[in-house]
Design a protein around this motif. Structure first.
Motif, PDB file in Angstrom:
ATOM      1  N   VAL A  76       0.835  -1.200   0.000  1.00 51.83           N
ATOM      2  CA  VAL A  76       0.000   0.000   0.000  1.00 51.83           C
ATOM      3  C   VAL A  76       0.871   1.251   0.000  1.00 51.83           C
ATOM      4  O   VAL A  76       0.621   2.211  -0.733  1.00 51.83           O
ATOM      5  CB  VAL A  76      -0.965  -0.005   1.206  1.00 51.83           C
ATOM      6  N   SER A  77       1.924   1.250   0.788  1.00 48.76           N
ATOM      7  CA  SER A  77       2.837   2.404   0.831  1.00 48.76           C
ATOM      8  C   SER A  77       3.501   2.628  -0.516  1.00 48.76           C
ATOM      9  O   SER A  77       3.632   3.764  -0.988  1.00 48.76           O
ATOM     10  CB  SER A  77       3.902   2.198   1.909  1.00 48.76           C
ATOM     11  N   ARG A  78       3.949   1.547  -1.180  1.00 50.93           N
ATOM     12  CA  ARG A  78       4.583   1.671  -2.499  1.00 50.93           C
ATOM     13  C   ARG A  78       3.613   2.252  -3.516  1.00 50.93           C
ATOM     14  O   ARG A  78       4.005   3.060  -4.370  1.00 50.93           O
ATOM     15  CB  ARG A  78       5.082   0.302  -2.979  1.00 50.93           C
ATOM     16  N   PHE A  79       2.371   1.849  -3.435  1.00 55.68           N
ATOM     17  CA  PHE A  79       1.377   2.337  -4.390  1.00 55.68           C
ATOM     18  C   PHE A  79       1.271   3.857  -4.365  1.00 55.68           C
ATOM     19  O   PHE A  79       1.166   4.511  -5.400  1.00 55.68           O
ATOM     20  CB  PHE A  79       0.019   1.705  -4.080  1.00 55.68           C
ATOM     21  N   PHE A  80       1.302   4.434  -3.177  1.00 55.01           N
ATOM     22  CA  PHE A  80       1.134   5.883  -3.041  1.00 55.01           C
ATOM     23  C   PHE A  80       2.433   6.669  -3.221  1.00 55.01           C
ATOM     24  O   PHE A  80       2.409   7.906  -3.256  1.00 55.01           O
ATOM     25  CB  PHE A  80       0.522   6.215  -1.676  1.00 55.01           C
TER      26      PHE A  80
END
Length: 248
Positions: A76-80
């Motif tokens: 999720v962090s990588r996505f943003f």
């Protein structure tokens, strides 16, 4: 709708960035279509790269996408990481089991919380530092929260918790607006993949239970999400797009 009202809605989303997790199909994809038509750019997320690629190709140059697993905080962090500003968030991605307390083991019973509740929680938390001052977050609940079906207590509780989360985040994140949309049974992508006899039985039962006498459509839920994106004076609310199911 008057020309003035239409122009006002368009202005609210023009050149805004809307993040749609689960936006490669179903309700999320319908929200993407409407958002782009109103001038927004959309960032789609999902676990299946091929589905995202097909959706982005169909939506055109105002859409892009990347894979994400909402059960994995690092994913999720990588996505943003490469989204500098987020003006709207809507998450439909979830994978869970529904059943009675007697039949489900703890892991299966917890799956609506782990996937649907905590998945959305992780998405919002990862986006916090990227939210614009007037961003709008729409959480995905379900009308079972207020009218429980038989033998699905953990699923009922997870949906109720999501609606509570919307209220709590509306207080914490103000002036960012946070609301929930709570559909009833929807005739769309999710049910299309299920057994035809089970689908027919579910639609018949829901039609008998709902005041409007039919299941909803993905477009009707998408319209509600767009309303919550653009209405600048609604926060901490749950919008039941359920044909009156929750009233009977």
């Amino acid at each position: 709708m008057s020309a003035h009202t239409t122009a006002s809605i368009d202005a609210r989303l023009r050149d805004r960035t809307i993040v749609l997790i689960g936006g490669g199909s179903g309700i999320g994809l319908e929200v993407a279509r409407r958002s782009i038509a109103l001038g927004a750019a959309v960032v789609l997320g999902g676990r299946t790269a091929s589905r995202l690629e097909a959706a982005v190709a169909a939506l055109g140059p105002r859409a892009r996408g990347n894979t994400i697993d909402t059960s994995d905080e690092e994913s999720v962090s990588r996505f943003f990481a490469d989204i500098p500003t987020v003006d709207g968030i809507f998450t439909t991605a979830a994978d869970y089991v529904v059943g009675s307390m007697r039949l489900l083991d703890h892991e299966a019973a917890a799956s609506p919380f782990e996937s649907k509740f905590w998945g959305q929680y992780r998405v919002v938390r990862a986006a916090l530092d990227r939210l614009s001052a007037d961003a709008s977050i729409v959480l995905m609940s379900g009308a079972a929260s207020v009218r429980p079906p038989a033998a699905a207590p953990a699923y009922v509780a997870a949906n109720a918790a999501i609606e509570g989360l919307a209220r709590g985040l509306a207080v914490e994140l103000a002036p960012v607006r946070v609301n929930a949309v709570s559909p009833g049974t929807i005739d769309g992508n999710l049910w299309a993949s299920r057994d035809e006899a089970a689908r027919a039985a579910a639609f018949t039962q829901f039609s008998a239970d709902a005041l409007l006498g039919r299941p909803g459509t993905e477009g009707e839920v998408a319209d509600a999400v767009i309303h919550l994106f653009v209405n600048g004076y609604t926060t901490g609310s749950t919008l039941y797009v359920d044909g009156g199911y929750s009233l009977r």
